[in-house]
Design an enzyme around this catalytic site. Structure first.
Site, PDB file in Angstrom:
ATOM      1  N   ARG A   1     -12.457 -19.707 -11.354  1.00 30.26           N
ATOM      2  CA  ARG A   1     -11.237 -18.917 -11.191  1.00 30.26           C
ATOM      3  C   ARG A   1     -11.491 -17.398 -11.225  1.00 30.26           C
ATOM      4  O   ARG A   1     -11.029 -16.666 -10.349  1.00 30.26           O
ATOM      5  CB  ARG A   1     -10.277 -19.280 -12.332  1.00 30.26           C
ATOM      6  CG  ARG A   1      -8.865 -18.759 -12.170  1.00 30.26           C
ATOM      7  CD  ARG A   1      -8.055 -19.073 -13.444  1.00 30.26           C
ATOM      8  NE  ARG A   1      -8.148 -20.452 -13.845  1.00 30.26           N
ATOM      9  CZ  ARG A   1      -7.327 -21.426 -13.445  1.00 30.26           C
ATOM     10  NH1 ARG A   1      -6.319 -21.140 -12.665  1.00 30.26           N
ATOM     11  NH2 ARG A   1      -7.504 -22.658 -13.875  1.00 30.26           N
TER      12      ARG A   1
ATOM     13  N   TYR B   1      -8.451 -22.566  -6.625  1.00 29.05           N
ATOM     14  CA  TYR B   1      -7.850 -23.894  -6.743  1.00 29.05           C
ATOM     15  C   TYR B   1      -6.687 -24.150  -5.788  1.00 29.05           C
ATOM     16  O   TYR B   1      -6.122 -25.242  -5.813  1.00 29.05           O
ATOM     17  CB  TYR B   1      -7.437 -24.190  -8.199  1.00 29.05           C
ATOM     18  CG  TYR B   1      -8.628 -24.202  -9.144  1.00 29.05           C
ATOM     19  CD1 TYR B   1      -9.571 -25.211  -9.070  1.00 29.05           C
ATOM     20  CD2 TYR B   1      -8.827 -23.184 -10.074  1.00 29.05           C
ATOM     21  CE1 TYR B   1     -10.687 -25.218  -9.904  1.00 29.05           C
ATOM     22  CE2 TYR B   1      -9.936 -23.178 -10.915  1.00 29.05           C
ATOM     23  CZ  TYR B   1     -10.863 -24.197 -10.824  1.00 29.05           C
ATOM     24  OH  TYR B   1     -11.960 -24.193 -11.635  1.00 29.05           O
TER      25      TYR B   1
ATOM     26  N   GLU C   1     -20.616 -20.842 -15.519  1.00 31.56           N
ATOM     27  CA  GLU C   1     -20.088 -21.469 -14.293  1.00 31.56           C
ATOM     28  C   GLU C   1     -18.689 -20.965 -13.978  1.00 31.56           C
ATOM     29  O   GLU C   1     -17.719 -21.741 -14.008  1.00 31.56           O
ATOM     30  CB  GLU C   1     -20.047 -22.997 -14.487  1.00 31.56           C
ATOM     31  CG  GLU C   1     -21.374 -23.613 -14.841  1.00 31.56           C
ATOM     32  CD  GLU C   1     -21.244 -25.075 -15.285  1.00 31.56           C
ATOM     33  OE1 GLU C   1     -20.134 -25.523 -15.604  1.00 31.56           O
ATOM     34  OE2 GLU C   1     -22.273 -25.760 -15.304  1.00 31.56           O
TER      35      GLU C   1
ATOM     36  N   CYS D   1       9.410 -32.088   0.950  1.00 34.05           N
ATOM     37  CA  CYS D   1      10.600 -32.834   0.539  1.00 34.05           C
ATOM     38  C   CYS D   1      10.579 -33.121  -0.948  1.00 34.05           C
ATOM     39  O   CYS D   1      10.457 -34.277  -1.362  1.00 34.05           O
ATOM     40  CB  CYS D   1      10.687 -34.129   1.324  1.00 34.05           C
ATOM     41  SG  CYS D   1      10.733 -33.830   3.082  1.00 34.05           S
TER      42      CYS D   1
ATOM     43  N   GLY E   1     -14.248 -20.879 -17.272  1.00 30.92           N
ATOM     44  CA  GLY E   1     -13.055 -20.846 -18.114  1.00 30.92           C
ATOM     45  C   GLY E   1     -12.354 -19.514 -18.232  1.00 30.92           C
ATOM     46  O   GLY E   1     -11.187 -19.474 -18.652  1.00 30.92           O
TER      47      GLY E   1
ATOM     48  N   TYR F   1       0.974 -27.000 -12.899  1.00 26.24           N
ATOM     49  CA  TYR F   1       0.732 -26.302 -14.169  1.00 26.24           C
ATOM     50  C   TYR F   1       1.825 -25.298 -14.521  1.00 26.24           C
ATOM     51  O   TYR F   1       1.698 -24.568 -15.496  1.00 26.24           O
ATOM     52  CB  TYR F   1      -0.611 -25.554 -14.141  1.00 26.24           C
ATOM     53  CG  TYR F   1      -1.743 -26.376 -13.589  1.00 26.24           C
ATOM     54  CD1 TYR F   1      -2.248 -27.461 -14.299  1.00 26.24           C
ATOM     55  CD2 TYR F   1      -2.289 -26.099 -12.339  1.00 26.24           C
ATOM     56  CE1 TYR F   1      -3.266 -28.238 -13.781  1.00 26.24           C
ATOM     57  CE2 TYR F   1      -3.312 -26.877 -11.817  1.00 26.24           C
ATOM     58  CZ  TYR F   1      -3.794 -27.946 -12.538  1.00 26.24           C
ATOM     59  OH  TYR F   1      -4.797 -28.705 -12.024  1.00 26.24           O
TER      60      TYR F   1
HETATM   61  N1  LLP Z   1     -17.536 -25.832 -15.083  1.00 20.88           N
HETATM   62  C1  LLP Z   1     -16.978 -27.038 -15.230  1.00 20.88           C
HETATM   63  C2  LLP Z   1     -17.793 -28.149 -15.713  1.00 20.88           C
HETATM   64  C3  LLP Z   1     -15.620 -27.223 -14.916  1.00 20.88           C
HETATM   65  O1  LLP Z   1     -15.058 -28.408 -15.083  1.00 20.88           O
HETATM   66  C4  LLP Z   1     -14.869 -26.129 -14.443  1.00 20.88           C
HETATM   67  C5  LLP Z   1     -13.448 -26.289 -14.085  1.00 20.88           C
HETATM   68  C6  LLP Z   1     -15.505 -24.889 -14.279  1.00 20.88           C
HETATM   69  C7  LLP Z   1     -16.842 -24.774 -14.622  1.00 20.88           C
HETATM   70  C8  LLP Z   1     -14.794 -23.679 -13.744  1.00 20.88           C
HETATM   71  O2  LLP Z   1     -13.787 -23.280 -14.596  1.00 20.88           O
HETATM   72  P1  LLP Z   1     -12.971 -21.930 -14.292  1.00 20.88           P
HETATM   73  O3  LLP Z   1     -13.925 -20.764 -14.437  1.00 20.88           O
HETATM   74  O4  LLP Z   1     -12.452 -22.009 -12.936  1.00 20.88           O
HETATM   75  O5  LLP Z   1     -11.918 -21.922 -15.332  1.00 20.88           O
HETATM   76  N2  LLP Z   1      -7.278 -27.594 -11.194  1.00 20.88           N
HETATM   77  C9  LLP Z   1      -7.076 -26.557 -12.197  1.00 20.88           C
HETATM   78  C10 LLP Z   1      -8.369 -26.031 -12.735  1.00 20.88           C
HETATM   79  C11 LLP Z   1      -9.215 -27.105 -13.309  1.00 20.88           C
HETATM   80  C12 LLP Z   1     -10.558 -26.594 -13.742  1.00 20.88           C
HETATM   81  C13 LLP Z   1     -11.521 -27.708 -13.807  1.00 20.88           C
HETATM   82  N3  LLP Z   1     -12.840 -27.373 -14.222  1.00 20.88           N
HETATM   83  C14 LLP Z   1      -6.261 -25.434 -11.576  1.00 20.88           C
HETATM   84  O6  LLP Z   1      -5.861 -25.565 -10.441  1.00 20.88           O
HETATM   85  O7  LLP Z   1      -6.005 -24.435 -12.245  1.00 20.88           O
END
Ligand code: LLP
Length: 428
Positions: free
Chosen positions: A287, A380, A284, A351, A246, A326
């Site tokens: 990003r 992503y 986890e 397109c 996150g 987004y």
């Molecule tokens: N753990 C779980 C259970 C998750 O669902 C996610 C992301 C993460 C870890 C990693 O989160 P991060 O550190 O990347 O914030 N498609 C969207 C992002 C969706 C994130 C989904 N879950 C985008 O392109 O920004």
């Protein structure tokens, strides 16, 4: 048009840590000139600074290991689901968060150790569960009661599991990236958690080890992580806690984001205060592990000047859906030359009017054939690359110490056709 101003100049702080300009003002990623990479691998291409990626992974692992004895940083592979990326991060000490059988397969192919993989999915099929059990992952994260039934039915020995909780927190981020609120499709709502814990304990093939919460993505306010810790501390105590990913990142010069160290400090302090020092702590990150370590290179195909200046490049929403899904702001640059600056919309070749990479951005006045880079596309973008307009998905190129290596080759038209059965006109 004005003279090149600071906003048209490349802001290296958005690029991977090893990025520089050579004596001729050419942009170098991991010591490789983007212009040379464009000749060798074509455009568009995802360029990854492998050295910077390794350094980020080590900082992440150290940030937690130095503050908490029993911690494990799992790379959220959905943010860059390439076996090579996962492999590099595994070499630097990260485990893997794999959602469903596909990401698990990539993680294993990348060389990740199954005992350092946590298995996710809000709709795990029997096949998903079988693949996790066969691999022997560290924990399967139970997301719903059907997971309990499936694991109970398919397991031949007790499976260590975590329970994903939706802790009733409205994360401050884009609505599509909120995952811990009451209306979320992920996890068990707080009010049902005690019941589900009892249900799991009645199932001999499930060994409940702890709780999981992931409240959202691109979070820039560290209070939200502390809130998640407090929320899980309201339930009975367990030996294992996984606080998901996150942590948000900077996409443009105007943005501000907490550092990995600040995040680790806040999270570990909260864990020590509310859950104690002896728990196993998992995180986890996706990003914040990969976003800044990857950029995308394009070539300008056409420039159209009218009510707005549209600079169309040879990619777009086929390789970057962040803008259309987004509204994410990016800060592209026309690279390798100076000149007057111009305010433009950088658009793609698909397109659809929403096919934009950046709106109202100042760049060196573009000409056909110019190279354009969009930084902070390591997370992503590869993930959600697609074949809109039968576009071919770009390659992934690793750059390190002036050497480049192809991690994923460019898709070919044959790759697309291979899945087609060409029904009309076939005899057999
Ligand atoms: N753990 C779980 C259970 C998750 O669902 C996610 C992301 C993460 C870890 C990693 O989160 P991060 O550190 O990347 O914030 N498609 C969207 C992002 C969706 C994130 C989904 N879950 C985008 O392109 O920004």
């Amino acid at each position: 048009m004005t003279d090149t101003s600071s906003t048209a100049a490349v802001d290296l702080s958005l690029y991977p840590g090893g990025t520089s300009l050579d004596a001729d003002g050419r942009l170098l990623i991991g010591g490789c000139a983007v212009a040379d990479l464009a000749e060798t691998y074509g455009t568009p291409a995802y360029l990854v600074d492998e050295g910077a990626l390794r350094r980020t992974a080590r900082s992440y692992v150290d940030a937690f290991a130095s503050r908490h004895r029993n911690s494990l940083v799992l790379f959220a592979s959905k943010s860059f689901p390439s076996a090579s990326v996962i492999g590099v991060l595994a070499e630097e000490g990260c485990g893997v968060d794999a959602a469903a059988a596909g990401e698990l397969g990539l993680a294993l192919a990348g060389g990740a150790d199954a005992t350092r993989i946590v298995f996710h999915g809000n709709a795990k099929t029997d096949d998903d569960v079988r693949s996790a059990l066969a691999a022997g992952v560290r924990y399967v994260v139970v997301d719903n009661l059907d997971d309990v039934e499936r694991i109970g039915r398919l397991a031949r020995q007790p499976v260590p599991v975590l329970l994903r909780v939706s802790p009733s927190l409205d994360a401050k981020t884009h609505a599509a990236m909120m995952t811990g609120h009451d209306a979320s499709k992920f996890g068990i709502p707080s009010g049902q958690v005690d019941d589900v814990i009892r249900r799991i304990r009645r199932e001999p093939m499930l060994d409940l080890r702890g709780l999981h919460a992931h409240v959202g993505s691109q979070l820039l306010d560290l209070d939200q992580f502390e809130a998640a810790v407090r929320a899980l501390a309201a339930f009975e105590r367990f030996p294992v806690y996984d606080f998901g990913g996150g942590l948000g990142v900077r996409y443009t010069s105007a943005d501000d984001a907490p550092s990995i160290d600040d995040y680790a400090e806040r999270l570990v302090t909260a864990v020590h205060r509310h859950l104690g020092e002896d728990v196993e702590l998992l995180v986890e990150p996706g990003r914040s592990m990969v976003a800044r370590n990857g950029i995308t290179s394009y070539r300008v195909v056409t420039v159209k000047r009218g009510a707005r200046t549209h600079v169309a490049v040879d990619g777009g929403m086929g390789d970057n859906l962040e803008v259309s899904l987004y509204g994410q702001a990016f800060q592209p640059s026309v690279i390798d030359r100076s000149g007057p600056a111009e305010v433009v919309d950088l658009v793609g070749r698909h397109c659809e009017s929403g096919d934009e990479l950046a709106h109202d951005v100042e760049v060196v006045s573009p000409r056909v054939g110019d190279l354009v880079t969009v930084p902070v596309t390591g997370a992503y973008c590869y993930t959600m690359s697609n074949n809109y307009n039968a576009a071919l998905r770009p390659p992934v190129v690793f750059c390190r110490d002036g050497e480049s290596r192809l991690a994923v080759r460019r898709e070919t038209f044959d790759d697309l056709l291979r899945r087609e059965r060409l029904l009309p006109g076939t005899d057999d």
